[in-house]
Design a protein around this motif. Structure first.
Motif, short mmCIF file in Angstrom:
data_model
loop_
_atom_site.label_atom_id
_atom_site.label_comp_id
_atom_site.label_asym_id
_atom_site.label_seq_id
_atom_site.Cartn_x
_atom_site.Cartn_y
_atom_site.Cartn_z
N UNK A 2 33.36 42.09 14.54
CA UNK A 2 34.78 42.03 14.22
C UNK A 2 35.07 42.79 12.93
N UNK A 3 36.23 43.40 12.85
CA UNK A 3 36.69 44.03 11.61
C UNK A 3 37.61 43.06 10.88
N UNK A 4 37.97 43.40 9.65
CA UNK A 4 38.90 42.56 8.90
C UNK A 4 40.22 42.42 9.64
N UNK A 5 40.67 43.49 10.29
CA UNK A 5 41.93 43.41 11.05
C UNK A 5 41.80 42.46 12.22
N UNK A 6 40.65 42.45 12.90
CA UNK A 6 40.42 41.51 13.99
C UNK A 6 40.46 40.07 13.49
N UNK A 124 35.18 37.79 5.07
CA UNK A 124 34.35 37.62 6.26
C UNK A 124 33.75 38.94 6.69
N UNK A 125 34.55 40.01 6.67
CA UNK A 125 34.05 41.33 7.04
C UNK A 125 32.98 41.78 6.06
N UNK A 126 33.22 41.53 4.77
CA UNK A 126 32.24 41.92 3.75
C UNK A 126 30.93 41.16 3.93
N UNK A 127 31.02 39.86 4.18
CA UNK A 127 29.81 39.02 4.31
C UNK A 127 28.97 39.45 5.50
N UNK A 128 29.63 39.81 6.61
CA UNK A 128 28.85 40.19 7.79
C UNK A 128 28.15 41.54 7.60
N UNK A 129 28.63 42.34 6.65
CA UNK A 129 28.05 43.67 6.45
C UNK A 129 26.82 43.64 5.55
N UNK A 130 26.57 42.52 4.89
CA UNK A 130 25.43 42.40 3.98
C UNK A 130 24.26 41.79 4.73
N UNK A 131 23.17 42.51 4.79
CA UNK A 131 21.99 42.01 5.50
C UNK A 131 21.41 40.80 4.78
#
Length: 390
Positions: A2-6, A124-131
Protein backbone atom coordinates in the motif's frame (compact mmCIF):
# COMPACT_ATOMS: atom_id res chain seq x y z
CA UNK A 1 2.31 -2.87 -0.98
CA UNK A 2 0.00 0.00 0.00
CA UNK A 3 1.05 3.60 -0.60
CA UNK A 4 0.33 6.51 1.72
CA UNK A 5 -2.55 7.50 -0.58
CA UNK A 6 -4.02 3.99 -0.30
CA UNK A 7 -3.76 4.06 3.46
CA UNK A 8 -5.29 7.53 3.62
CA UNK A 9 -8.25 6.66 1.38
CA UNK A 10 -9.14 3.79 3.67
CA UNK A 11 -8.66 5.85 6.85
CA UNK A 12 -10.93 8.62 5.55
CA UNK A 13 -13.67 6.04 4.87
CA UNK A 14 -14.18 5.58 8.63
CA UNK A 15 -16.53 8.07 10.28
CA UNK A 16 -14.42 8.52 13.40
CA UNK A 17 -15.83 11.89 14.44
CA UNK A 18 -15.20 12.17 18.19
CA UNK A 19 -18.86 11.62 19.09
CA UNK A 20 -18.62 8.13 17.55
CA UNK A 21 -16.55 5.10 18.50
CA UNK A 22 -13.13 4.96 16.89
CA UNK A 23 -12.96 1.17 17.30
CA UNK A 24 -13.61 0.37 13.60
CA UNK A 25 -10.74 2.55 12.36
CA UNK A 26 -8.55 1.25 15.20
CA UNK A 27 -9.29 -2.35 14.19
CA UNK A 28 -8.13 -1.53 10.66
CA UNK A 29 -4.94 0.22 11.81
CA UNK A 30 -4.14 -2.57 14.28
CA UNK A 31 -4.35 -5.15 11.48
CA UNK A 32 -2.01 -3.09 9.30
CA UNK A 33 0.48 -2.69 12.15
CA UNK A 34 0.49 -6.41 12.85
CA UNK A 35 1.20 -7.05 9.17
CA UNK A 36 4.21 -4.73 9.58
CA UNK A 37 5.54 -6.86 12.49
CA UNK A 38 4.41 -4.56 15.28
CA UNK A 39 3.15 -5.92 18.60
CA UNK A 40 -0.03 -4.01 19.37
CA UNK A 41 -1.40 -3.17 22.81
CA UNK A 42 -5.02 -2.04 22.82
CA UNK A 43 -6.58 -0.06 25.67
CA UNK A 44 -10.29 0.67 25.62
CA UNK A 45 -12.53 2.86 27.74
CA UNK A 46 -16.04 4.28 27.73
CA UNK A 47 -16.32 8.04 27.32
CA UNK A 48 -18.73 10.19 29.42
CA UNK A 49 -21.50 9.64 26.83
CA UNK A 50 -21.19 5.88 27.03
CA UNK A 51 -19.30 5.44 23.74
CA UNK A 52 -16.44 2.92 23.56
CA UNK A 53 -13.09 4.36 22.54
CA UNK A 54 -9.77 2.73 21.75
CA UNK A 55 -6.06 3.56 21.91
CA UNK A 56 -3.36 1.58 20.12
CA UNK A 57 0.27 1.42 21.20
CA UNK A 58 2.33 -0.58 18.72
CA UNK A 59 6.00 -1.47 19.10
CA UNK A 60 8.38 -3.04 16.61
CA UNK A 61 11.68 -4.26 18.01
CA UNK A 62 14.71 -5.11 15.89
CA UNK A 63 15.59 -8.73 15.25
CA UNK A 64 19.33 -8.23 15.49
CA UNK A 65 20.78 -6.91 18.76
CA UNK A 66 17.37 -6.89 20.45
CA UNK A 67 18.78 -7.78 23.83
CA UNK A 68 21.45 -5.12 23.51
CA UNK A 69 18.82 -2.51 22.63
CA UNK A 70 16.70 -3.24 25.66
CA UNK A 71 19.66 -3.43 27.99
CA UNK A 72 21.25 -0.19 26.81
CA UNK A 73 18.30 2.02 27.74
CA UNK A 74 18.53 3.95 24.48
CA UNK A 75 15.26 5.12 23.01
CA UNK A 76 14.58 4.73 19.32
CA UNK A 77 11.68 6.68 17.82
CA UNK A 78 8.03 7.06 18.81
CA UNK A 79 5.30 8.52 16.61
CA UNK A 80 1.97 9.75 18.03
CA UNK A 81 -1.30 10.49 16.24
CA UNK A 82 -5.04 10.52 16.92
CA UNK A 83 -7.71 8.66 14.97
CA UNK A 84 -10.71 10.85 15.86
CA UNK A 85 -11.76 13.86 13.79
CA UNK A 86 -13.91 16.93 14.20
CA UNK A 87 -17.46 16.90 12.86
CA UNK A 88 -18.24 17.04 9.15
CA UNK A 89 -21.86 18.21 9.35
CA UNK A 90 -21.31 21.18 7.02
CA UNK A 91 -19.03 19.51 4.49
CA UNK A 92 -18.54 21.48 1.26
CA UNK A 93 -15.67 19.49 -0.29
CA UNK A 94 -15.83 17.85 -3.72
CA UNK A 95 -17.92 14.71 -3.92
CA UNK A 96 -20.26 15.74 -1.12
CA UNK A 97 -19.25 12.86 1.16
CA UNK A 98 -16.62 13.73 3.78
CA UNK A 99 -15.90 10.03 4.36
CA UNK A 100 -15.01 9.25 0.76
CA UNK A 101 -11.56 10.38 -0.37
CA UNK A 102 -11.57 12.53 -3.51
CA UNK A 103 -8.36 13.05 -5.51
CA UNK A 104 -8.51 16.38 -7.31
CA UNK A 105 -5.98 19.03 -8.41
CA UNK A 106 -3.09 17.42 -6.58
CA UNK A 107 -5.02 17.15 -3.34
CA UNK A 108 -6.82 14.46 -1.34
CA UNK A 109 -10.07 15.71 0.17
CA UNK A 110 -11.90 14.14 3.11
CA UNK A 111 -12.50 14.60 6.80
CA UNK A 112 -9.24 13.89 8.59
CA UNK A 113 -7.15 14.08 5.41
CA UNK A 114 -5.02 16.78 7.03
CA UNK A 115 -5.81 16.42 10.75
CA UNK A 116 -4.41 13.89 11.02
CA UNK A 117 -5.07 10.70 9.09
CA UNK A 118 -2.71 11.88 6.35
CA UNK A 119 0.11 11.95 8.87
CA UNK A 120 -0.67 8.41 10.05
CA UNK A 121 -0.81 7.21 6.44
CA UNK A 122 2.63 8.73 5.82
CA UNK A 123 4.10 7.01 8.89
CA UNK A 124 2.60 3.64 7.94
CA UNK A 125 4.12 3.95 4.47
CA UNK A 126 7.46 4.97 5.97
CA UNK A 127 7.47 2.09 8.47
CA UNK A 128 6.76 -0.53 5.82
CA UNK A 129 9.68 0.74 3.73
CA UNK A 130 12.26 0.14 6.49
CA UNK A 131 13.61 -3.39 6.54
CA UNK A 132 13.35 -5.07 9.92
CA UNK A 133 16.84 -6.42 9.31
CA UNK A 134 18.15 -2.82 9.28
CA UNK A 135 16.33 -1.76 12.44
CA UNK A 136 18.54 -1.52 15.54
CA UNK A 137 16.29 0.40 17.95
CA UNK A 138 12.58 0.21 18.82
CA UNK A 139 9.96 1.97 16.72
CA UNK A 140 6.59 2.85 18.24
CA UNK A 141 3.37 4.00 16.54
CA UNK A 142 0.75 5.28 18.98
CA UNK A 143 -2.85 6.09 17.97
CA UNK A 144 -5.15 7.77 20.49
CA UNK A 145 -8.84 8.57 20.72
CA UNK A 146 -10.57 11.82 21.62
CA UNK A 147 -7.74 14.26 20.96
CA UNK A 148 -10.24 16.67 19.47
CA UNK A 149 -12.34 16.76 22.64
CA UNK A 150 -9.75 17.19 25.36
CA UNK A 151 -6.90 14.66 24.94
CA UNK A 152 -8.96 12.06 26.81
CA UNK A 153 -7.53 9.10 24.93
CA UNK A 154 -3.93 10.13 25.52
CA UNK A 155 -4.66 10.72 29.20
CA UNK A 156 -6.21 7.27 29.49
CA UNK A 157 -3.16 5.81 27.77
CA UNK A 158 -0.81 7.51 30.23
CA UNK A 159 -2.88 6.33 33.20
CA UNK A 160 -3.63 2.74 32.14
CA UNK A 161 -1.19 1.46 29.50
CA UNK A 162 1.58 -0.92 30.57
CA UNK A 163 3.19 -0.50 27.15
CA UNK A 164 3.30 3.28 27.64
CA UNK A 165 5.18 2.76 30.89
CA UNK A 166 7.83 0.87 28.92
CA UNK A 167 7.93 3.57 26.25
CA UNK A 168 8.28 6.35 28.84
CA UNK A 169 11.11 4.50 30.59
CA UNK A 170 13.16 4.58 27.36
CA UNK A 171 12.16 8.20 26.62
CA UNK A 172 12.61 8.03 22.84
CA UNK A 173 12.53 10.96 20.48
CA UNK A 174 8.75 11.43 20.17
CA UNK A 175 7.15 12.98 17.09
CA UNK A 176 3.53 14.12 17.42
CA UNK A 177 2.50 14.12 13.79
CA UNK A 178 0.03 17.01 13.68
CA UNK A 179 0.06 19.10 10.47
CA UNK A 180 2.96 21.59 10.51
CA UNK A 181 4.05 21.40 6.84
CA UNK A 182 7.05 19.54 8.28
CA UNK A 183 8.20 22.51 10.35
CA UNK A 184 9.56 21.44 13.75
CA UNK A 185 7.45 22.69 16.67
CA UNK A 186 9.28 22.64 20.00
CA UNK A 187 6.56 24.30 22.11
CA UNK A 188 2.82 24.87 22.10
CA UNK A 189 0.20 26.29 24.39
CA UNK A 190 -1.95 24.28 26.78
CA UNK A 191 -5.62 24.80 27.49
CA UNK A 192 -7.82 25.23 30.55
CA UNK A 193 -11.64 25.35 30.46
CA UNK A 194 -14.25 26.28 33.05
CA UNK A 195 -18.03 26.06 33.34
CA UNK A 196 -20.18 28.15 35.67
CA UNK A 197 -23.86 27.38 36.13
CA UNK A 198 -26.72 29.34 37.71
CA UNK A 199 -29.92 27.56 38.75
CA UNK A 200 -33.26 29.35 38.76
CA UNK A 201 -36.93 28.38 38.63
CA UNK A 202 -39.07 28.30 35.48
CA UNK A 203 -42.47 29.99 35.48
CA UNK A 204 -44.75 31.98 33.20
CA UNK A 205 -43.09 35.32 32.62
CA UNK A 206 -46.31 37.20 33.45
CA UNK A 207 -46.06 36.05 37.09
CA UNK A 208 -43.54 36.62 39.86
CA UNK A 209 -43.33 32.90 40.64
CA UNK A 210 -40.11 32.26 38.73
CA UNK A 211 -36.44 32.89 39.51
CA UNK A 212 -34.50 34.16 36.52
CA UNK A 213 -31.18 32.29 36.47
CA UNK A 214 -29.56 35.09 34.45
CA UNK A 215 -29.77 37.54 37.34
CA UNK A 216 -27.20 35.69 39.42
CA UNK A 217 -24.99 35.18 36.38
CA UNK A 218 -24.64 38.84 35.42
CA UNK A 219 -22.02 39.68 38.11
CA UNK A 220 -20.01 36.65 37.03
CA UNK A 221 -20.05 37.89 33.43
CA UNK A 222 -18.62 41.18 34.64
CA UNK A 223 -15.78 39.26 36.29
CA UNK A 224 -15.14 37.29 33.09
CA UNK A 225 -15.03 40.57 31.15
CA UNK A 226 -12.53 42.04 33.61
CA UNK A 227 -10.33 38.96 33.23
CA UNK A 228 -10.48 39.41 29.45
CA UNK A 229 -8.98 42.88 29.84
CA UNK A 230 -6.40 41.61 32.36
CA UNK A 231 -5.21 38.90 29.96
CA UNK A 232 -4.74 41.47 27.21
CA UNK A 233 -2.81 44.01 29.26
CA UNK A 234 -1.04 42.31 32.19
CA UNK A 235 2.65 42.00 31.25
CA UNK A 236 3.12 39.17 33.77
CA UNK A 237 0.65 37.03 31.76
CA UNK A 238 2.68 37.04 28.52
CA UNK A 239 5.18 34.79 26.82
CA UNK A 240 6.67 36.44 23.75
CA UNK A 241 7.67 33.12 22.20
CA UNK A 242 4.05 32.86 21.04
CA UNK A 243 1.89 34.90 18.67
CA UNK A 244 -0.35 36.06 20.21
CA UNK A 245 1.76 36.14 23.40
CA UNK A 246 -1.29 36.21 25.72
CA UNK A 247 -3.51 33.65 27.40
CA UNK A 248 -6.15 34.36 24.69
CA UNK A 249 -9.04 34.37 27.16
CA UNK A 250 -12.38 33.36 25.63
CA UNK A 251 -15.83 33.15 27.21
CA UNK A 252 -19.54 32.89 26.47
CA UNK A 253 -22.96 32.42 28.05
CA UNK A 254 -26.35 30.88 27.22
CA UNK A 255 -29.65 30.20 28.97
CA UNK A 256 -30.90 28.17 25.95
CA UNK A 257 -34.21 30.00 26.16
CA UNK A 258 -36.04 30.36 22.85
CA UNK A 259 -39.29 32.00 24.03
CA UNK A 260 -39.93 35.26 25.88
CA UNK A 261 -42.80 34.09 28.07
CA UNK A 262 -40.85 31.62 30.21
CA UNK A 263 -38.57 32.65 33.07
CA UNK A 264 -35.16 31.03 32.36
CA UNK A 265 -34.47 28.32 34.94
CA UNK A 266 -30.76 27.87 34.20
CA UNK A 267 -27.86 29.76 32.72
CA UNK A 268 -24.41 28.43 31.83
CA UNK A 269 -21.27 30.45 31.25
CA UNK A 270 -17.98 29.03 30.04
CA UNK A 271 -14.46 30.33 29.79
CA UNK A 272 -11.18 29.02 28.42
CA UNK A 273 -7.60 30.19 28.12
CA UNK A 274 -4.46 29.01 26.36
CA UNK A 275 -1.75 28.56 28.96
CA UNK A 276 1.95 28.92 28.18
CA UNK A 277 5.25 27.80 29.69
CA UNK A 278 5.75 30.00 32.74
CA UNK A 279 2.18 31.36 32.53
CA UNK A 280 -0.24 28.74 33.83
CA UNK A 281 -3.12 31.10 34.70
CA UNK A 282 -3.73 29.29 37.98
CA UNK A 283 -4.58 32.52 39.79
CA UNK A 284 -7.24 33.29 37.18
CA UNK A 285 -8.89 29.89 37.66
CA UNK A 286 -8.98 30.50 41.40
CA UNK A 287 -10.43 33.97 40.89
CA UNK A 288 -13.30 32.51 38.85
CA UNK A 289 -13.82 29.71 41.37
CA UNK A 290 -13.98 32.14 44.33
CA UNK A 291 -16.36 34.48 42.50
CA UNK A 292 -18.67 31.56 41.67
CA UNK A 293 -18.74 30.55 45.34
CA UNK A 294 -19.53 34.13 46.40
CA UNK A 295 -22.47 34.24 43.99
CA UNK A 296 -23.77 30.76 44.84
CA UNK A 297 -23.00 29.37 41.38
CA UNK A 298 -21.62 25.93 40.55
CA UNK A 299 -18.11 25.74 39.12
CA UNK A 300 -16.50 22.94 37.10
CA UNK A 301 -13.00 22.72 35.65
CA UNK A 302 -12.83 20.95 32.30
CA UNK A 303 -10.11 18.45 31.55
CA UNK A 304 -7.40 20.20 29.58
CA UNK A 305 -3.67 20.00 29.25
CA UNK A 306 -0.41 21.67 30.16
CA UNK A 307 1.65 23.54 27.59
CA UNK A 308 4.38 21.57 25.84
CA UNK A 309 7.92 22.86 25.91
CA UNK A 310 11.14 21.28 24.69
CA UNK A 311 14.46 23.11 24.64
CA UNK A 312 14.80 24.51 21.12
CA UNK A 313 18.56 24.03 21.34
CA UNK A 314 18.39 20.34 22.23
CA UNK A 315 20.58 18.28 19.85
CA UNK A 316 17.69 16.10 18.66
CA UNK A 317 15.64 19.20 17.78
CA UNK A 318 18.47 20.48 15.62
CA UNK A 319 18.78 17.05 14.00
CA UNK A 320 15.07 17.07 13.13
CA UNK A 321 15.42 20.51 11.55
CA UNK A 322 18.27 19.14 9.45
CA UNK A 323 16.13 16.17 8.39
CA UNK A 324 13.36 18.57 7.35
CA UNK A 325 15.66 20.83 5.32
CA UNK A 326 15.43 18.87 2.03
CA UNK A 327 11.65 19.38 2.10
CA UNK A 328 11.18 22.88 3.52
CA UNK A 329 14.61 24.53 3.20
CA UNK A 330 16.61 26.13 5.98
CA UNK A 331 14.46 26.19 9.11
CA UNK A 332 14.38 26.81 12.84
CA UNK A 333 12.14 25.28 15.53
CA UNK A 334 9.29 27.49 16.66
CA UNK A 335 6.28 27.68 18.97
CA UNK A 336 2.57 27.55 18.07
CA UNK A 337 -0.63 28.51 19.85
CA UNK A 338 -2.74 25.38 19.33
CA UNK A 339 -2.57 22.31 21.58
CA UNK A 340 -1.96 18.60 20.91
CA UNK A 341 -1.77 15.32 22.81
CA UNK A 342 1.66 16.60 23.82
CA UNK A 343 -0.20 18.39 26.63
CA UNK A 344 -0.57 15.13 28.57
CA UNK A 345 2.64 13.40 27.50
CA UNK A 346 4.82 15.29 29.94
CA UNK A 347 6.72 12.16 30.98
CA UNK A 348 8.40 12.23 27.57
CA UNK A 349 11.27 14.69 27.60
CA UNK A 350 11.98 14.68 23.85
CA UNK A 351 8.64 15.70 22.37
CA UNK A 352 8.21 17.72 19.20
CA UNK A 353 5.31 18.26 16.79
CA UNK A 354 5.97 17.71 13.09
CA UNK A 355 3.81 16.35 10.29
CA UNK A 356 2.65 16.81 6.70
CA UNK A 357 -0.23 19.09 5.80
CA UNK A 358 -1.00 22.58 7.05
CA UNK A 359 -2.99 23.66 10.10
CA UNK A 360 -4.87 26.09 7.83
CA UNK A 361 -6.63 23.10 6.24
CA UNK A 362 -7.47 21.40 9.55
CA UNK A 363 -11.12 21.48 10.66
CA UNK A 364 -12.25 23.19 7.44
CA UNK A 365 -15.45 22.29 5.58
CA UNK A 366 -13.40 21.11 2.57
CA UNK A 367 -10.39 19.61 4.38
CA UNK A 368 -7.57 18.34 2.20
CA UNK A 369 -3.91 17.45 2.13
CA UNK A 370 -1.68 18.07 -0.87
CA UNK A 371 -0.32 14.84 -2.34
CA UNK A 372 3.14 16.44 -2.45
CA UNK A 373 2.93 17.10 1.30
CA UNK A 374 1.85 13.51 1.91
CA UNK A 375 4.77 12.14 -0.11
CA UNK A 376 7.24 14.47 1.58
CA UNK A 377 5.85 13.31 4.91
CA UNK A 378 6.64 9.72 3.98
CA UNK A 379 10.22 10.64 3.10
CA UNK A 380 10.71 12.73 6.23
CA UNK A 381 9.43 9.93 8.48
CA UNK A 382 11.64 7.44 6.62
CA UNK A 383 14.62 9.68 7.34
CA UNK A 384 13.66 9.95 11.02
CA UNK A 385 13.27 6.18 11.39
CA UNK A 386 16.64 5.56 9.75
CA UNK A 387 18.28 8.21 11.91
CA UNK A 388 17.03 6.97 15.29
CA UNK A 389 16.21 3.30 14.70
CA UNK A 390 18.69 2.00 12.15
Amino acid sequence: MSTASDYLSRLISFDSVSRNSNEPVSDCVAAWLQELNFEVERTTYVDPRGVRKCNLLARRDPIAAQEQTLASGTGGLAYFCHTDTVTADRWTGPGGNPFHAVFENGRIYGRGACDMKGSLAAMLDAAQSISLADQMRPLWIVCTADEEVGFEGAQYLVDHSAAFRDLASLDPVSIIGEPTRLSVIHAHKGIVGMRIRSQGKAAHSSTDMGINANVAMVPMLQTLLEIDEQCRTDETLRNDAFDPPTLTWNFGVSDEMKTVNIVPDHCTAWASMRTMPGVDGREIVERVRRRAEELGLSFDLYSGGDPMHTDRDAPFVKELCELAEPYIGANEPHAVCYATDGCVLGELNRRIVCGPGGIAQAHTSDEFIEIEQLENGVRFYQDAIRHWCC
